[in-house]
Design a protein around this motif. Structure first.
Motif, PDB file in Angstrom:
ATOM      1  N   ASN A  76      23.276  -5.989 -12.618  1.00 16.16           N
ATOM      2  CA  ASN A  76      23.444  -7.321 -13.240  1.00 16.16           C
ATOM      3  C   ASN A  76      22.225  -8.204 -13.019  1.00 16.16           C
ATOM      4  O   ASN A  76      22.312  -9.430 -13.081  1.00 16.16           O
ATOM      5  CB  ASN A  76      24.703  -8.024 -12.736  1.00 16.16           C
ATOM      6  N   GLY A  78      20.532  -9.856 -11.004  1.00 16.46           N
ATOM      7  CA  GLY A  78      20.307 -10.804  -9.895  1.00 16.46           C
ATOM      8  C   GLY A  78      19.408 -11.959 -10.274  1.00 16.46           C
ATOM      9  O   GLY A  78      18.725 -12.525  -9.421  1.00 16.46           O
ATOM     10  N   LEU A  79      19.380 -12.330 -11.553  1.00 20.47           N
ATOM     11  CA  LEU A  79      18.571 -13.490 -11.953  1.00 20.47           C
ATOM     12  C   LEU A  79      19.281 -14.768 -11.516  1.00 20.47           C
ATOM     13  O   LEU A  79      20.505 -14.817 -11.452  1.00 20.47           O
ATOM     14  CB  LEU A  79      18.382 -13.505 -13.479  1.00 20.47           C
ATOM     15  N   PHE A  80      18.491 -15.810 -11.252  1.00 21.41           N
ATOM     16  CA  PHE A  80      19.082 -17.082 -10.835  1.00 21.41           C
ATOM     17  C   PHE A  80      19.325 -17.942 -12.075  1.00 21.41           C
ATOM     18  O   PHE A  80      18.374 -18.358 -12.742  1.00 21.41           O
ATOM     19  CB  PHE A  80      18.156 -17.802  -9.855  1.00 21.41           C
ATOM     20  N   PRO A  81      20.596 -18.212 -12.395  1.00 26.43           N
ATOM     21  CA  PRO A  81      20.895 -18.933 -13.640  1.00 26.43           C
ATOM     22  C   PRO A  81      20.337 -20.349 -13.671  1.00 26.43           C
ATOM     23  O   PRO A  81      20.154 -20.915 -14.733  1.00 26.43           O
ATOM     24  CB  PRO A  81      22.426 -18.948 -13.695  1.00 26.43           C
ATOM     25  N   TRP A  82      20.070 -20.932 -12.480  1.00 32.35           N
ATOM     26  CA  TRP A  82      19.571 -22.313 -12.416  1.00 32.35           C
ATOM     27  C   TRP A  82      18.060 -22.389 -12.560  1.00 32.35           C
ATOM     28  O   TRP A  82      17.500 -23.481 -12.565  1.00 32.35           O
ATOM     29  CB  TRP A  82      20.000 -22.971 -11.105  1.00 32.35           C
ATOM     30  N   LYS A  83      17.399 -21.262 -12.635  1.00 34.33           N
ATOM     31  CA  LYS A  83      15.949 -21.269 -12.829  1.00 34.33           C
ATOM     32  C   LYS A  83      15.630 -20.766 -14.234  1.00 34.33           C
ATOM     33  O   LYS A  83      16.327 -19.874 -14.741  1.00 34.33           O
ATOM     34  CB  LYS A  83      15.266 -20.367 -11.799  1.00 34.33           C
ATOM     35  N   LEU A  91       9.041 -16.555  -9.073  1.00 34.73           N
ATOM     36  CA  LEU A  91       9.607 -16.935  -7.779  1.00 34.73           C
ATOM     37  C   LEU A  91       8.989 -16.173  -6.593  1.00 34.73           C
ATOM     38  O   LEU A  91       8.672 -16.768  -5.558  1.00 34.73           O
ATOM     39  CB  LEU A  91      11.135 -16.749  -7.794  1.00 34.73           C
ATOM     40  N   GLY A  92       8.831 -14.861  -6.765  1.00 35.11           N
ATOM     41  CA  GLY A  92       8.270 -14.060  -5.664  1.00 35.11           C
ATOM     42  C   GLY A  92       6.906 -14.579  -5.232  1.00 35.11           C
ATOM     43  O   GLY A  92       6.598 -14.633  -4.035  1.00 35.11           O
ATOM     44  N   PHE A 123      16.821 -20.474 -20.118  1.00 36.62           N
ATOM     45  CA  PHE A 123      17.568 -20.071 -18.927  1.00 36.62           C
ATOM     46  C   PHE A 123      18.128 -18.670 -19.182  1.00 36.62           C
ATOM     47  O   PHE A 123      18.393 -18.308 -20.340  1.00 36.62           O
ATOM     48  CB  PHE A 123      18.710 -21.051 -18.644  1.00 36.62           C
ATOM     49  N   GLY A 125      20.968 -17.411 -18.960  1.00 37.72           N
ATOM     50  CA  GLY A 125      22.227 -17.400 -19.708  1.00 37.72           C
ATOM     51  C   GLY A 125      22.047 -17.513 -21.208  1.00 37.72           C
ATOM     52  O   GLY A 125      22.975 -17.261 -21.967  1.00 37.72           O
ATOM     53  N   GLN A 126      20.838 -17.883 -21.637  1.00 30.82           N
ATOM     54  CA  GLN A 126      20.587 -18.025 -23.079  1.00 30.82           C
ATOM     55  C   GLN A 126      20.033 -16.729 -23.683  1.00 30.82           C
ATOM     56  O   GLN A 126      19.769 -16.688 -24.879  1.00 30.82           O
ATOM     57  CB  GLN A 126      19.581 -19.161 -23.312  1.00 30.82           C
ATOM     58  N   ARG A 139      10.078 -10.061 -12.980  1.00 32.22           N
ATOM     59  CA  ARG A 139      10.142 -10.714 -11.669  1.00 32.22           C
ATOM     60  C   ARG A 139       9.780  -9.739 -10.556  1.00 32.22           C
ATOM     61  O   ARG A 139       9.057 -10.075  -9.625  1.00 32.22           O
ATOM     62  CB  ARG A 139      11.549 -11.284 -11.425  1.00 32.22           C
TER      63      ARG A 139
END
Lengths: 247, 247
Positions: A76, A78-83, A91-92, A123, A125-126, A139
């Motif tokens: 799934n 492991g992406l951060f939905p708020w970023k 991020l790394g 995002f 989710g889009q 990532r």
């Protein structure tokens, strides 16, 4: 180089120890790829976490040269939905204290390589599942890993998207010369992407067979007789093991 | 635009219901809305209501800010750190259901009858609402997010910054929304003693003088204060939790 020698792992549950992996041994050479396949619940993900250093074996040896320079793609994604997509990809580097310009340039290059140019401000989710998978890969690649661990990265995608992304994974593996370990429950995926295939049986997870598959990643490999016969071979090995993987 | 129209429509419906109820009841205990509007406008024009509104707003905001500054960090840590959660949860279970408003005499003994005791009581009551919600939100963050950021090599502080805080932010804002209602209700209580300023004082004083129009001016101003705080929070949510609106 990855070396696993007689590794055992168990989880404590209600005072008792539940054996998860038993006497696992195999090796993966540098820049090679390895697919781990087996029925549901046979400990594939636990084995991957052992290799990534997220778990430690109770007995035996797990030696991973370059583990500190590894990237991981989780089930799934492991992406951060708020970023945003760009923030996820960078991020790394941000965590390692990279300069803003370096992060922006790396993110732009990787989004381009993954066919995601113009989606940096979206995002997760889009995006569609296939696009999210490519974000997860970007990532993981942003930190220039020597080893890439993947836990059923394509399991929730439709067949066509899955095949396209298998090609992309093969391109990344061969093009960037990284070591790759992939956990999957798809026989075809294991045969297409794993130069070495570790077939696990359950439970506890144990190695049923190590299959050498030197043609893995080749652009026409799927259409060859060798591919077909190797899929049949894996199916025969796995027959009667747990729920059985998909074909 | 639709939302603004809905709010305006709801306000009109409530005013009509108030007017109908006032006419039907025919009692000075429930004046008509236009009488209250005229009185409120007069008090706003001469500046007397503005002073009380300002002091009440400051008390409510200071109470909420004090609660946020203490409850959010504590809630995040208690939720995310298992050891801390085990040790502190029994205290939260025991202290949360206590009706904290009865501690007012003790608070007055400790902090006197000045501003701080009023702000402290608001903060104390709102503190537990925010603490419990934040703790539960932090406790329920999906394991995948932790794995994803750990594989990117994050420190514990970075995990808080990039995962725990943003993942819990929507729930924290929900807790704040609930807290605004509580804070305004407590505001009335704390302004009903040892003060001659604030909307709560206006309400109590008008009640004592049987000046019901002034009483409803105070109530309307208090409702307007709560409404404005809600709007402020909505704006904050749109700015901070963009991803929740992006689907």
């Amino acid at each position: 180089m990855i070396t696993v020698d007689s590794a055992c792992l168990g989880f404590s549950h209600g005072g008792a120890t539940l054996p998860v992996l038993h006497d696992i041994s195999f090796a993966v050479a540098e820049c090679d790829s390895c697919a781990v396949i087996g029925p549901s619940g046979c400990g594939k993900t636990s084995l991957l976490f052992l290799l990534a250093g997220l778990l430690r074996p109770d007995r035996g040896v797990v030696e991973v040269v370059g583990q500190e320079q590894s990237g991981m793609i989780l089930q799934n994604y492991g992406l951060f939905p708020w970023k945003t997509v760009a923030e996820n990809v960078g991020l790394g580097l941000v965590l390692r204290g990279a300069a803003r310009k370096t992060v922006a340039a790396t993110v732009e290059r990787l989004l381009g390589e993954m066919g995601l140019s113009g989606f940096g401000g979206h995002f997760p989710g889009q995006l569609s599942g296939g696009m999210q998978q490519r974000v997860a890969m970007a990532r993981a690649l942003a930190v220039e890993p020597r080893i890439l661990f993947m836990d059923e990265p394509l399991s929730s995608l439709d067949a066509l998207t899955r095949e396209r992304l298998q090609n992309l994974i093969a391109e990344v593996w061969l093009g960037k010369r990284i070591t790759m370990v992939l956990v999957t429950h798809s026989i075809e995926e294991a045969v297409f992407l794993g130069r070495r295939i570790v077939v696990l049986g359950g439970r506890p997870g144990r190695v049923l067979r190590l299959v050498d598959n030197p043609e893995a990643g080749g652009s026409d490999y799927r259409d060859s007789d060798v591919f077909f016969h190797r899929c049949v071979l894996l199916r025969q090995i796995l027959k009667g093991e747990g729920d059985g993987p998909e074909t | 635009m639709g939302r603004k129209r809905d709010i305006a429509l709801a306000a009109v419906v409530l005013l009509v219901l108030w007017e109908v109820a006032a006419l039907a009841l025919g009692s000075m205990a429930l004046p008509q809305p236009w009488q209250v509007a005229v009185d409120t406008a007069r008090r706003l024009a001469d500046g007397s209501l503005l002073d009380d509104l300002a002091i009440s707003t400051l008390r409510a905001l200071a109470g909420i800010a004090l609660a946020l500054a203490t409850a959010v960090p504590l809630g995040l840590m208690v939720g995310a750190e298992e050891g801390l959660r085990r040790r502190l949860s029994p205290y939260i279970y025991l202290l949360y259901p206590v009706p904290h408003v009865v501690l007012l005499p003790l608070i007055i003994i400790l902090f006197g009858i000045g501003e701080f005791s009023k702000i402290f009581l608001i903060a104390l009551i709102v503190f537990f609402q925010i603490l419990v919600t934040t703790r539960d939100a932090a406790k329920n963050i999906h394991r995948n997010y932790y794995l994803a950021i750990e594989t990117l090599g994050a420190s514990r502080l970075q995990v808080y910054r990039h995962v725990i805080l943003p993942a819990t932010l929507p729930k924290i804002l929900t807790a704040m929304r609930i807290s605004i209602g509580t804070a305004v209700a407590i505001l009335f209580f704390v302004e009903s003693f040892a003060t001659t300023r604030g909307l709560g004082y206006i309400i109590m004083d008008s009640w004592g003088r049987a000046d019901y129009v002034a009483l409803y001016s105070g109530i309307s101003a208090m409702a307007a204060l709560g409404f404005c705080l809600y709007l402020l929070l909505d704006r904050l949510e749109r700015r901070l939790c963009l991803w929740t609106l992006s689907h």
